[in-house]
Scaffold this motif. Structure first.
Motif, PDB file in Angstrom:
ATOM      1  N   ALA A   1      -5.908   5.836   1.157  1.00  0.00           N
ATOM      2  CA  ALA A   1      -5.889   6.492   2.472  1.00  0.00           C
ATOM      3  C   ALA A   1      -4.494   7.033   2.786  1.00  0.00           C
ATOM      4  O   ALA A   1      -4.355   8.157   3.292  1.00  0.00           O
ATOM      5  CB  ALA A   1      -6.341   5.519   3.551  1.00  0.00           C
ATOM      6  N   ILE A   2      -3.468   6.260   2.491  1.00  0.00           N
ATOM      7  CA  ILE A   2      -2.088   6.713   2.732  1.00  0.00           C
ATOM      8  C   ILE A   2      -1.754   7.894   1.828  1.00  0.00           C
ATOM      9  O   ILE A   2      -1.155   8.887   2.266  1.00  0.00           O
ATOM     10  CB  ILE A   2      -1.093   5.552   2.529  1.00  0.00           C
ATOM     11  CG1 ILE A   2      -1.313   4.469   3.591  1.00  0.00           C
ATOM     12  CG2 ILE A   2       0.354   6.058   2.556  1.00  0.00           C
ATOM     13  CD1 ILE A   2      -0.605   3.145   3.296  1.00  0.00           C
TER      14      ILE A   2
ATOM     15  N   ASN B   1      -8.675  -4.289  -1.012  1.00  0.00           N
ATOM     16  CA  ASN B   1      -8.225  -3.871   0.317  1.00  0.00           C
ATOM     17  C   ASN B   1      -6.918  -3.086   0.217  1.00  0.00           C
ATOM     18  O   ASN B   1      -6.790  -2.008   0.818  1.00  0.00           O
ATOM     19  CB  ASN B   1      -8.050  -5.099   1.210  1.00  0.00           C
ATOM     20  CG  ASN B   1      -7.617  -4.737   2.608  1.00  0.00           C
ATOM     21  OD1 ASN B   1      -8.253  -3.939   3.269  1.00  0.00           O
ATOM     22  ND2 ASN B   1      -6.525  -5.343   3.065  1.00  0.00           N
ATOM     23  N   GLN B   2      -5.949  -3.599  -0.532  1.00  0.00           N
ATOM     24  CA  GLN B   2      -4.660  -2.920  -0.662  1.00  0.00           C
ATOM     25  C   GLN B   2      -4.826  -1.572  -1.360  1.00  0.00           C
ATOM     26  O   GLN B   2      -4.175  -0.592  -0.990  1.00  0.00           O
ATOM     27  CB  GLN B   2      -3.657  -3.795  -1.414  1.00  0.00           C
ATOM     28  CG  GLN B   2      -3.318  -5.108  -0.718  1.00  0.00           C
ATOM     29  CD  GLN B   2      -2.754  -4.925   0.671  1.00  0.00           C
ATOM     30  OE1 GLN B   2      -3.487  -4.725   1.640  1.00  0.00           O
ATOM     31  NE2 GLN B   2      -1.455  -4.994   0.788  1.00  0.00           N
TER      32      GLN B   2
ATOM     33  N   PRO C   1       0.808  -1.222   0.000  1.00  0.00           N
ATOM     34  CA  PRO C   1       0.000   0.000   0.000  1.00  0.00           C
ATOM     35  C   PRO C   1       0.842   1.274   0.000  1.00  0.00           C
ATOM     36  O   PRO C   1       0.488   2.249  -0.662  1.00  0.00           O
ATOM     37  CB  PRO C   1      -0.828  -0.098   1.275  1.00  0.00           C
ATOM     38  CG  PRO C   1      -0.883  -1.548   1.581  1.00  0.00           C
ATOM     39  CD  PRO C   1       0.433  -2.106   1.100  1.00  0.00           C
TER      40      PRO C   1
ATOM     41  N   ILE D   1      -7.511   0.429  -1.417  1.00  0.00           N
ATOM     42  CA  ILE D   1      -8.161   1.403  -0.524  1.00  0.00           C
ATOM     43  C   ILE D   1      -7.183   1.894   0.533  1.00  0.00           C
ATOM     44  O   ILE D   1      -7.143   3.089   0.859  1.00  0.00           O
ATOM     45  CB  ILE D   1      -9.428   0.802   0.113  1.00  0.00           C
ATOM     46  CG1 ILE D   1     -10.485   0.513  -0.958  1.00  0.00           C
ATOM     47  CG2 ILE D   1      -9.982   1.692   1.205  1.00  0.00           C
ATOM     48  CD1 ILE D   1     -10.974   1.739  -1.716  1.00  0.00           C
ATOM     49  N   LYS D   2      -6.355   0.982   1.074  1.00  0.00           N
ATOM     50  CA  LYS D   2      -5.332   1.417   2.029  1.00  0.00           C
ATOM     51  C   LYS D   2      -4.371   2.395   1.368  1.00  0.00           C
ATOM     52  O   LYS D   2      -3.982   3.402   1.970  1.00  0.00           O
ATOM     53  CB  LYS D   2      -4.576   0.214   2.596  1.00  0.00           C
ATOM     54  CG  LYS D   2      -5.389  -0.593   3.589  1.00  0.00           C
ATOM     55  CD  LYS D   2      -4.551  -1.572   4.373  1.00  0.00           C
ATOM     56  CE  LYS D   2      -4.174  -2.785   3.580  1.00  0.00           C
ATOM     57  NZ  LYS D   2      -3.514  -3.834   4.379  1.00  0.00           N
ATOM     58  N   ALA D   3      -4.013   2.129   0.121  1.00  0.00           N
ATOM     59  CA  ALA D   3      -3.098   3.018  -0.601  1.00  0.00           C
ATOM     60  C   ALA D   3      -3.709   4.403  -0.791  1.00  0.00           C
ATOM     61  O   ALA D   3      -3.014   5.416  -0.638  1.00  0.00           O
ATOM     62  CB  ALA D   3      -2.737   2.407  -1.955  1.00  0.00           C
TER      63      ALA D   3
END
Length: 106
Positions: free
Chosen positions: A47-48, A40-41, A12, A43-45
């Motif tokens: 957010a980061i 999932n990965q 991510p 969406i985390k990326a």
């Protein structure tokens, strides 16, 4: 249209760096994911990447769509994420106003 292809094994933080770089360069960001782990990965990326971009005056959001794609001759359903860029202007109290849709960030 080109896509960042994200898998369940994608980092991510690395994908976030790519997103932030593309946003800063004015390049449209579109991502393609197959499977829950890949989504999932991705969406985390996002957010980061928001954390990287907000201090520089940009915010991002995304919109998902389903897409039927072929992988090795087999039909699969992918989720494609289009990333939208919002310019921020300095607000009062250390918050930012998103200039194009009046959301509050901060």
């Amino acid at each position: 249209m080109e896509f960042l292809k994200v898998s369940s094994k994608s980092s991510p933080a690395s994908v976030a760096g790519a997103i932030a770089g593309m946003v800063k360069d004015g390049v449209p960001v579109n991502m393609q994911c197959v499977g829950a782990g890949a989504v999932n990965q991705a969406i985390k990326a996002i957010a980061i990447a928001r954390g990287f971009l907000i201090p520089t005056g940009f915010d991002i959001s995304c919109a998902p769509v389903f897409s039927d794609i072929l992988i090795n001759g087999e039909s699969r359903t992918a989720i494609r994420l289009s990333v939208y860029v919002h310019s921020l202007s300095a607000g009062t109290g250390g918050a930012y106003d998103v200039t194009d849709d009046n959301l509050r960030v901060g």
